[in-house]
Design a protein around this motif. Structure first.
Motif, PDB file in Angstrom:
ATOM      1  N   THR A  61       0.823  -1.216   0.000  1.00 51.23           N
ATOM      2  CA  THR A  61       0.000   0.000   0.000  1.00 51.23           C
ATOM      3  C   THR A  61       0.856   1.264   0.000  1.00 51.23           C
ATOM      4  OG1 THR A  61      -0.078  -0.027   2.423  1.00 51.23           O
ATOM      5  CG2 THR A  61      -1.904  -1.092   1.263  1.00 51.23           C
TER       6      THR A  61
ATOM      7  N   GLU B  59      -1.610  -8.444  10.008  1.00 53.78           N
ATOM      8  CA  GLU B  59      -2.860  -8.910  10.623  1.00 53.78           C
ATOM      9  C   GLU B  59      -3.108 -10.376  10.252  1.00 53.78           C
ATOM     10  OE1 GLU B  59      -2.473  -5.828  11.991  1.00 53.78           O
ATOM     11  OE2 GLU B  59      -3.040  -5.126  10.013  1.00 53.78           O
TER      12      GLU B  59
ATOM     13  N   ASN C  52       3.385  -4.249  13.609  1.00 55.16           N
ATOM     14  CA  ASN C  52       2.961  -5.041  14.770  1.00 55.16           C
ATOM     15  C   ASN C  52       3.350  -6.504  14.631  1.00 55.16           C
ATOM     16  OD1 ASN C  52       0.564  -4.540  12.747  1.00 55.16           O
ATOM     17  ND2 ASN C  52       0.198  -6.563  13.627  1.00 55.16           N
TER      18      ASN C  52
ATOM     19  N   ALA D 226      -6.040   0.001  18.428  1.00 56.03           N
ATOM     20  CA  ALA D 226      -5.308  -0.446  17.236  1.00 56.03           C
ATOM     21  C   ALA D 226      -5.497   0.493  16.038  1.00 56.03           C
ATOM     22  CB  ALA D 226      -5.755  -1.857  16.868  1.00 56.03           C
TER      23      ALA D 226
HETATM   24  O1  LIG Z   1       0.219  -4.874   9.845  1.00 54.33           O
HETATM   25  C1  LIG Z   1       0.231  -4.572   8.650  1.00 54.33           C
HETATM   26  O2  LIG Z   1       0.920  -5.148   7.798  1.00 54.33           O
HETATM   27  C2  LIG Z   1      -0.640  -3.426   8.249  1.00 54.33           C
HETATM   28  C3  LIG Z   1      -0.726  -2.970   6.926  1.00 54.33           C
HETATM   29  C4  LIG Z   1      -1.556  -1.872   6.641  1.00 54.33           C
HETATM   30  C5  LIG Z   1      -1.548  -1.424   5.217  1.00 54.33           C
HETATM   31  O3  LIG Z   1      -0.731  -1.958   4.442  1.00 54.33           O
HETATM   32  O4  LIG Z   1      -2.290  -0.579   4.787  1.00 54.33           O
HETATM   33  C6  LIG Z   1      -2.290  -1.270   7.712  1.00 54.33           C
HETATM   34  C7  LIG Z   1      -2.110  -1.801   8.995  1.00 54.33           C
HETATM   35  N1  LIG Z   1      -1.319  -2.845   9.236  1.00 54.33           N
HETATM   36  C8  LIG Z   1      -2.760  -1.246  10.162  1.00 54.33           C
HETATM   37  O5  LIG Z   1      -2.575  -1.753  11.277  1.00 54.33           O
HETATM   38  C9  LIG Z   1      -3.607  -0.133  10.022  1.00 54.33           C
HETATM   39  O6  LIG Z   1      -4.153   0.393  11.004  1.00 54.33           O
HETATM   40  C10 LIG Z   1      -3.822   0.373   8.721  1.00 54.33           C
HETATM   41  C11 LIG Z   1      -4.650   1.405   8.279  1.00 54.33           C
HETATM   42  C12 LIG Z   1      -4.499   1.440   6.933  1.00 54.33           C
HETATM   43  C13 LIG Z   1      -5.168   2.297   5.984  1.00 54.33           C
HETATM   44  O7  LIG Z   1      -4.731   2.307   4.819  1.00 54.33           O
HETATM   45  O8  LIG Z   1      -6.144   2.965   6.351  1.00 54.33           O
HETATM   46  N2  LIG Z   1      -3.624   0.500   6.534  1.00 54.33           N
HETATM   47  C14 LIG Z   1      -3.187  -0.180   7.608  1.00 54.33           C
END
Ligand SMILES: O=C(O)c1cc(C(=O)O)c2c(n1)C(=O)C(=O)c1cc(C(=O)O)[nH]c1-2
Ligand SMILES: [Ca+2]
Length: 679
Positions: free
Chosen positions: A168, A186, A264, A390
């Motif tokens: 992302t 996750e 995390n 979180a």
């Molecule tokens: O643990 C991960 O690999 C991971 C990836 C991503 C991501 O790639 O967008 C988010 C999160 N965690 C996360 O904890 C989180 O709160 C989060 C919010 C978002 C978003 O784009 O709104 N991505 C992510």
């Protein structure tokens, strides 16, 4: 076509590390995700000021033709703009008019949506040596000819396609190497970051953030050191361990250090991941690497032994600050855990950390830079209301640092959540009530078994990093507001969850100008100059993890790019309003199935569709506001995959028609209860 291919080649061809650094002397272009390698998001452009910002008007807007979150900060090179929409689609535009030059669609398969926790978002591209680079959601890194939009090369950044890795974040480019991490913690993955040659796409180095199976040789000394901080009795490597590098990076050319933020643990719950505890390096840390070789240099761990999804992937800003009468080369971060950190960026030594919101997991840090924790926050037996949750006191939404005011502008927030150990968790097993386990999540926590007491909030926080205290704040109606931009015109710009774009006086926080836009905003604005005129641009499109299931405005237009200048006179596009206004009624159901339906819903639907009837939905529909015919035909969607191209997975591998009926009973039963409570 307004700009020729020759003009684009002349603009983007010479972009290299020296050019990115040269831009720091004027900021006319925006060449890196966070503007400069220090990622300050402070522009020296000062034609737009506190005096004339009130005359800001729309110059043009552009339809990104996307319906999910838009998180990109556009890149602008000499009047050419590169911006991404959801599904990692790249749009090249004439920055002066908004006219499209080309569109590049990396064709991410719809079924990939469920491999990412938090919406099919992309935070933007990098430019270098005549090419545009995008890390697509399905894990391929694409190099695109900046002039034609044609693919030059494409590499697979995912080492194991059985695992749920996604991309992302925006790539960063240092001395001919394009650097990209990934997400997936996750689900259960092992985090890493990789550098590729900008010309050929050949891998230059890869650095893992957590150790692998300790019975196998360690990749490097850092992994051997890290392994000593993990308890191997629960086979942590089977769930990957986590530590994904899914967003922040920064670079100091003089120290030649690349700073990354790590995520995390996988699973979240440390009792299940590393039962004897330990710091679990390098989770939730800032790590300094040599960008030429990928070698570890130093680390600072914000959250030792993370168990709360307290990623340290949040924005890292480099600055030189006078602290205690001494100029210090620092980096600053406000990660999810609610503390604002000032760290010496030469060697990682701790300078200070203070809470910028209320915190319950720890109240303070000791002088050595370790949190003084509340033991209840790690209880194996009792639910704990983790504040921040979180969702983070600050998530990926970029902050900005203005050296004139000395303030950092943070999109701060609170989203209440109670965590309790999930006694039924086992790796990769679909368990009723176990959060999104049907989609492959491995948290080891249940949510809200008792109701949280906190109330949600969002505000723009102006923070003094030297004295570690608040200077001013602007309150919002909701969490999940956009990233910030600050300028030498003494301004701060921010978009909001309720669909406004606002300019503040950077010193006082006074609102100087605002305009409604077509949906809630999550991305950060940026600014650039061409032919002596300063422009401000923002990409708009509601989404991301909170935005999937909730929203704070009924405006639900497609993703759009808006560009403003003083005296701009273009017309705002029509505001498209949500038609999801009525709670569903008339779906026949058996009351006895509601409870089973709840358990299946939590394990498969919750983090996309939200709680039925509680909010009428974000980028993904809240099913409590569906038409009853849609729900009655749910088999087509749930079991046959009718929505697969939009990212709705097919569930027939582990759900039956009876499960679908139970889910419908839960949805209609909950909608009826909400309606009853409202009467
Ligand atoms: O643990 C991960 O690999 C991971 C990836 C991503 C991501 O790639 O967008 C988010 C999160 N965690 C996360 O904890 C989180 O709160 C989060 C919010 C978002 C978003 O784009 O709104 N991505 C992510
Ligand atoms: Ca995460």
């Amino acid at each position: 076509q307004t700009i020729t291919e020759e003009q684009i080649r002349a603009a983007v061809g010479p972009i290299d590390t020296a050019a990115i650094i040269e831009n720091d002397s004027h900021d006319r272009n925006w060449l890196n995700y966070g503007l400069n390698y220090a990622e300050t998001r402070y522009s020296q452009l000062d034609a737009i000021t506190t005096e004339n910002v009130g005359e800001l008007g729309l110059e043009w807007s552009y339809d990104l033709k996307s319906r999910r979150g838009v998180q990109a900060t556009p890149i602008v090179v000499d009047g050419v703009m590169y911006v991404t929409a959801s599904w990692s689609v790249v749009h090249a535009l004439d920055a002066l008019t908004g006219a499209p030059l080309w569109v590049y669609d990396p064709e991410v398969p719809g079924e990939f949506a469920s491999r990412g926790c938090c919406d099919v978002v992309n935070r933007g591209v990098a430019v270098y040596d005549g090419k545009v680079y995008v890390g697509a959601f399905d894990g391929y890194l694409h190099a695109i000819d900046a002039a034609t939009g044609e693919q030059v090369w494409k590499v697979d950044t995912i080492e194991n396609r059985e695992m749920s890795y996604t991309v992302t974040g925006a790539p960063r480019i240092i001395n001919g190497k394009v650097i990209i991490g990934n997400g997936g913690a996750e689900y259960g993955v092992r985090g890493y970051i990789t550098a590729y040659d900008t010309t050929t796409g050949e891998e230059a180095w890869r650095w893992y953030t957590v150790p692998g199976d300790p019975s196998k040789p360690f990749e490097n000394d850092a992994m051997e050191m890290a392994a000593e901080t993990w308890d191997a009795s629960a086979n942590y490597w089977e769930a990957g361990g986590g530590g994904t590098v899914w967003d922040a990076m920064a670079y100091d050319p003089e120290l030649n250090l690349l700073y990354i933020g790590t995520g995390n643990g996988s699973p979240w719950n440390q009792h299940l991941r590393s039962p004897a505890g330990g710091d679990n390096l390098f989770l939730a840390s800032i790590v300094a690497l040599n960008p030429d070789t990928g070698e570890y240099v130093w680390h600072y761990q914000n959250t030792p032994g993370d168990t709360w999804d307290y990623t340290s992937t949040q924005h890292i800003i480099l600055a030189d600050l006078e602290i205690g009468g001494e100029m210090r080369q620092v980096l600053m971060q406000a990660p999810k855990n609610g503390f604002f950190y000032v760290i010496d960026r030469t060697d990682g030594s701790f300078i200070s950390a203070e809470p910028f919101v209320e915190t319950t997991w720890a109240k303070a840090y000791d002088d050595s830079g370790r949190p003084i924790e509340n033991p209840a926050a790690r209880s194996k037996d009792e639910p704990f209301e983790t504040v921040p949750s979180a969702y983070g006191a600050h998530n990926w939404h970029p902050m900005s640092f203005n050296p004139d005011t000395g303030l950092v502008y943070i999109p701060a927030q609170g989203v209440p959540l109670v965590q309790s150990t999930d006694p039924g968790w086992s790796l990769n097993s679909h368990q009723p009530m176990s959060t999104m386990s049907g989609m492959g999540w491995n948290l080891g926590y249940l949510f809200n078994v008792v109701a949280p007491e906190a109330t949600p909030f969002g505000h723009l926080l102006a923070w003094d990093p030297v004295n570690q205290r608040e200077a001013w704040r602007a309150e919002y109606v909701s969490p999940w507001n956009g990233g910030t931009l600050t300028t030498a015109g003494n301004l701060v710009f921010q978009g909001t969850a309720d669909g406004r774009f606002i300019a503040y006086d950077a010193t006082t926080g006074e609102t100087l100008w605002q305009t409604p836009v077509t949906s809630g905003v999550v991305a950060a604005p940026m600014t650039w100059e061409k032919d002596g005129t300063q422009y401000v641009t923002i990409a708009v499109g509601w989404g991301g993890v909170y935005g999937l299931m909730q929203r704070a405005t009924e405006r639900v237009g497609p993703g759009r790019v808006f560009t403003f200048r003083v005296g701009g006179t273009a017309e705002m596009p029509r505001f498209e309003m949500s038609d999801r206004t009525e709670l569903v009624s008339g779906v026949p159901y058996d009351r006895a199935q509601v409870e089973a339906g709840l358990a299946t819903y939590v394990a498969n639907c919750l983090f996309c569709h939200g709680v039925p009837g509680v909010n009428n939905g974000g980028a993904i529909p809240n099913l409590g506001y569906s038409a009853s015919e849609t729900l009655v035909n749910a088999d087509v969607w749930v079991l046959e995959g009718a929505g697969i191209h939009n990212g709705m997975p097919r569930f027939d591998a582990h759900l039956s028609e009876a499960d679908v009926q139970a889910i419908l009973a839960f949805i209609q039963g909950t909608a009826d209860a909400v309606r009853g409570a409202a009467q």
